[in-house]
Design a protein around this motif. Structure first.
Motif, PDB file in Angstrom:
ATOM      1  N   LYS A  19       8.786  -2.970   4.687  1.00 57.85           N
ATOM      2  CA  LYS A  19       8.880  -2.858   6.138  1.00 57.85           C
ATOM      3  C   LYS A  19       7.477  -2.835   6.737  1.00 57.85           C
ATOM      4  O   LYS A  19       6.533  -2.346   6.131  1.00 57.85           O
ATOM      5  CB  LYS A  19       9.636  -1.587   6.530  1.00 57.85           C
ATOM      6  N   CYS A  20       7.381  -3.399   7.929  1.00 57.96           N
ATOM      7  CA  CYS A  20       6.089  -3.505   8.593  1.00 57.96           C
ATOM      8  C   CYS A  20       5.668  -2.139   9.138  1.00 57.96           C
ATOM      9  O   CYS A  20       5.969  -1.789  10.283  1.00 57.96           O
ATOM     10  CB  CYS A  20       6.162  -4.537   9.717  1.00 57.96           C
ATOM     11  N   LYS A  21       4.970  -1.393   8.298  1.00 53.84           N
ATOM     12  CA  LYS A  21       4.432  -0.097   8.672  1.00 53.84           C
ATOM     13  C   LYS A  21       2.910  -0.171   8.652  1.00 53.84           C
ATOM     14  O   LYS A  21       2.326  -0.737   7.710  1.00 53.84           O
ATOM     15  CB  LYS A  21       4.896   0.980   7.690  1.00 53.84           C
ATOM     16  N   PRO A  22       2.230   0.375   9.680  1.00 52.70           N
ATOM     17  CA  PRO A  22       0.770   0.245   9.762  1.00 52.70           C
ATOM     18  C   PRO A  22       0.023   0.608   8.490  1.00 52.70           C
ATOM     19  O   PRO A  22      -0.855  -0.142   8.043  1.00 52.70           O
ATOM     20  CB  PRO A  22       0.409   1.189  10.914  1.00 52.70           C
ATOM     21  N   ARG A  23       0.364   1.723   7.880  1.00 54.65           N
ATOM     22  CA  ARG A  23      -0.407   2.154   6.707  1.00 54.65           C
ATOM     23  C   ARG A  23      -0.281   1.181   5.542  1.00 54.65           C
ATOM     24  O   ARG A  23      -1.209   1.024   4.739  1.00 54.65           O
ATOM     25  CB  ARG A  23       0.012   3.560   6.273  1.00 54.65           C
ATOM     26  N   LYS A  24       0.877   0.507   5.441  1.00 58.21           N
ATOM     27  CA  LYS A  24       1.061  -0.455   4.356  1.00 58.21           C
ATOM     28  C   LYS A  24       0.339  -1.766   4.648  1.00 58.21           C
ATOM     29  O   LYS A  24      -0.261  -2.370   3.752  1.00 58.21           O
ATOM     30  CB  LYS A  24       2.551  -0.702   4.124  1.00 58.21           C
ATOM     31  N   VAL A  25       0.402  -2.200   5.907  1.00 61.95           N
ATOM     32  CA  VAL A  25      -0.308  -3.428   6.270  1.00 61.95           C
ATOM     33  C   VAL A  25      -1.814  -3.224   6.156  1.00 61.95           C
ATOM     34  O   VAL A  25      -2.551  -4.131   5.761  1.00 61.95           O
ATOM     35  CB  VAL A  25       0.068  -3.868   7.695  1.00 61.95           C
ATOM     36  N   GLU A  26      -2.283  -2.027   6.469  1.00 60.09           N
ATOM     37  CA  GLU A  26      -3.715  -1.735   6.384  1.00 60.09           C
ATOM     38  C   GLU A  26      -4.243  -1.915   4.963  1.00 60.09           C
ATOM     39  O   GLU A  26      -5.394  -2.316   4.768  1.00 60.09           O
ATOM     40  CB  GLU A  26      -3.974  -0.314   6.878  1.00 60.09           C
ATOM     41  N   LYS A  27      -3.406  -1.654   3.966  1.00 54.91           N
ATOM     42  CA  LYS A  27      -3.838  -1.847   2.574  1.00 54.91           C
ATOM     43  C   LYS A  27      -4.130  -3.318   2.297  1.00 54.91           C
ATOM     44  O   LYS A  27      -5.012  -3.637   1.489  1.00 54.91           O
ATOM     45  CB  LYS A  27      -2.771  -1.320   1.617  1.00 54.91           C
ATOM     46  N   LEU A  28      -3.394  -4.206   2.961  1.00 53.64           N
ATOM     47  CA  LEU A  28      -3.662  -5.631   2.803  1.00 53.64           C
ATOM     48  C   LEU A  28      -4.917  -6.032   3.580  1.00 53.64           C
ATOM     49  O   LEU A  28      -5.731  -6.812   3.085  1.00 53.64           O
ATOM     50  CB  LEU A  28      -2.468  -6.455   3.281  1.00 53.64           C
ATOM     51  N   LEU A  29      -5.086  -5.483   4.767  1.00 49.97           N
ATOM     52  CA  LEU A  29      -6.284  -5.797   5.562  1.00 49.97           C
ATOM     53  C   LEU A  29      -7.553  -5.334   4.867  1.00 49.97           C
ATOM     54  O   LEU A  29      -8.623  -5.928   5.047  1.00 49.97           O
ATOM     55  CB  LEU A  29      -6.185  -5.149   6.940  1.00 49.97           C
ATOM     56  N   GLN A  30      -7.445  -4.303   4.039  1.00 42.68           N
ATOM     57  CA  GLN A  30      -8.620  -3.765   3.342  1.00 42.68           C
ATOM     58  C   GLN A  30      -9.207  -4.757   2.339  1.00 42.68           C
ATOM     59  O   GLN A  30     -10.342  -4.590   1.886  1.00 42.68           O
ATOM     60  CB  GLN A  30      -8.250  -2.469   2.627  1.00 42.68           C
ATOM     61  N   LYS A  31      -8.440  -5.816   1.999  1.00 44.82           N
ATOM     62  CA  LYS A  31      -8.968  -6.838   1.095  1.00 44.82           C
ATOM     63  C   LYS A  31     -10.125  -7.595   1.750  1.00 44.82           C
ATOM     64  O   LYS A  31     -10.914  -8.235   1.057  1.00 44.82           O
ATOM     65  CB  LYS A  31      -7.862  -7.820   0.705  1.00 44.82           C
ATOM     66  N   ASP A  32     -10.195  -7.539   3.080  1.00 43.07           N
ATOM     67  CA  ASP A  32     -11.293  -8.153   3.830  1.00 43.07           C
ATOM     68  C   ASP A  32     -12.062  -7.022   4.501  1.00 43.07           C
ATOM     69  O   ASP A  32     -11.702  -6.555   5.581  1.00 43.07           O
ATOM     70  CB  ASP A  32     -10.724  -9.130   4.883  1.00 43.07           C
ATOM     71  N   ALA A  33     -13.121  -6.566   3.834  1.00 42.16           N
ATOM     72  CA  ALA A  33     -13.850  -5.378   4.290  1.00 42.16           C
ATOM     73  C   ALA A  33     -14.422  -5.553   5.701  1.00 42.16           C
ATOM     74  O   ALA A  33     -14.380  -4.619   6.506  1.00 42.16           O
ATOM     75  CB  ALA A  33     -14.971  -5.044   3.306  1.00 42.16           C
ATOM     76  N   VAL A  34     -14.945  -6.741   5.992  1.00 39.52           N
ATOM     77  CA  VAL A  34     -15.543  -6.977   7.310  1.00 39.52           C
ATOM     78  C   VAL A  34     -14.475  -6.878   8.400  1.00 39.52           C
ATOM     79  O   VAL A  34     -14.659  -6.214   9.426  1.00 39.52           O
ATOM     80  CB  VAL A  34     -16.232  -8.358   7.357  1.00 39.52           C
TER      81      VAL A  34
END
Length: 206
Positions: free
Chosen positions: A158-173
């Motif tokens: 499910k689209c939950k911020p904390r879970k999506v943030e883990k994917l965004l963390q793959k791009d540090a910038v």
């Protein structure tokens, strides 16, 4: 006969591989059929409707609705018969830019981070013999909840911020920009999912 050095040969092989793949862009035309796995979707190698052993016209516009209203279906592969249930398949496409995950989720955004919405599921079908326009495939209504699929791993949640943030963390910038951007987490996620997908293009094909 001219001999290629190893570096040149490697570049030629890389170029040949690249030509077999196509970068995803909105409007990309998916191959029509059922994709048993994430890998088959990435390779654009579905099971074609004509190869599925069912008494449904493979060219019928509601082929997939009728197919997934059944308990199981089968198709030949490597001199064997493979049996699948609707919940076993990765997804399917009617042969256009539309893509479904399983029998009941539709992709709204396709990229390194995919966004899906529950679209409802075929519930019943009155006849599997020579289906015509008079037959109706009923659908259970979806709740409209958004979901995320990680294109790299196939993770689905499910689209939950904390879970999506883990994917965004793959791009540090990009993740640093996300953390400092104004607005609530859920409100700014769509723009950063789009930015992530732009920075990390995906490809389809062998």
């Amino acid at each position: 006969m001219r001999r290629y050095g190893l570096p040149i040969l490697l570049r030629l092989l890389a170029a040949a591989t690249a030509t077999a793949q196509e970068a995803y862009q909105p409007g990309f035309q998916f191959e029509r059929g059922v994709y048993p796995t994430l890998a088959s979707w990435k390779a654009q190698a579905p099971v074609k409707p004509k190869d599925i052993i069912v008494d449904i016209d493979p060219e019928h516009q509601r082929f997939f609705q009728y197919l997934f209203a059944q308990g199981t279906f089968r198709y030949p592969e490597n001199n064997a018969i493979v049996y699948l249930s609707p919940d076993d398949v990765f997804g399917y496409s009617p042969g256009d830019s539309t893509m479904f995950y399983g029998p009941s989720y539709q992709f709204e955004t396709i990229g390194a981070i995919c966004v899906l919405r529950e679209a409802g599921q075929v519930d019943t079908y009155s006849s599997f013999i020579n289906p015509g326009e008079q037959y109706q495939a009923e659908r259970k209504a979806g709740d409209g909840q958004l979901y995320i699929l990680d294109f790299e791993t196939g993770g689905f949640f499910k689209c939950k911020p904390r879970k999506v943030e883990k994917l965004l963390q793959k791009d540090a910038v990009l993740f640093e920009k996300y953390k400092t951007a104004p607005g609530k987490r859920a409100e700014k996620l769509p723009a950063f999912i789009q930015a992530f997908n732009s920075r990390h293009p995906i490809h389809f094909g062998i």
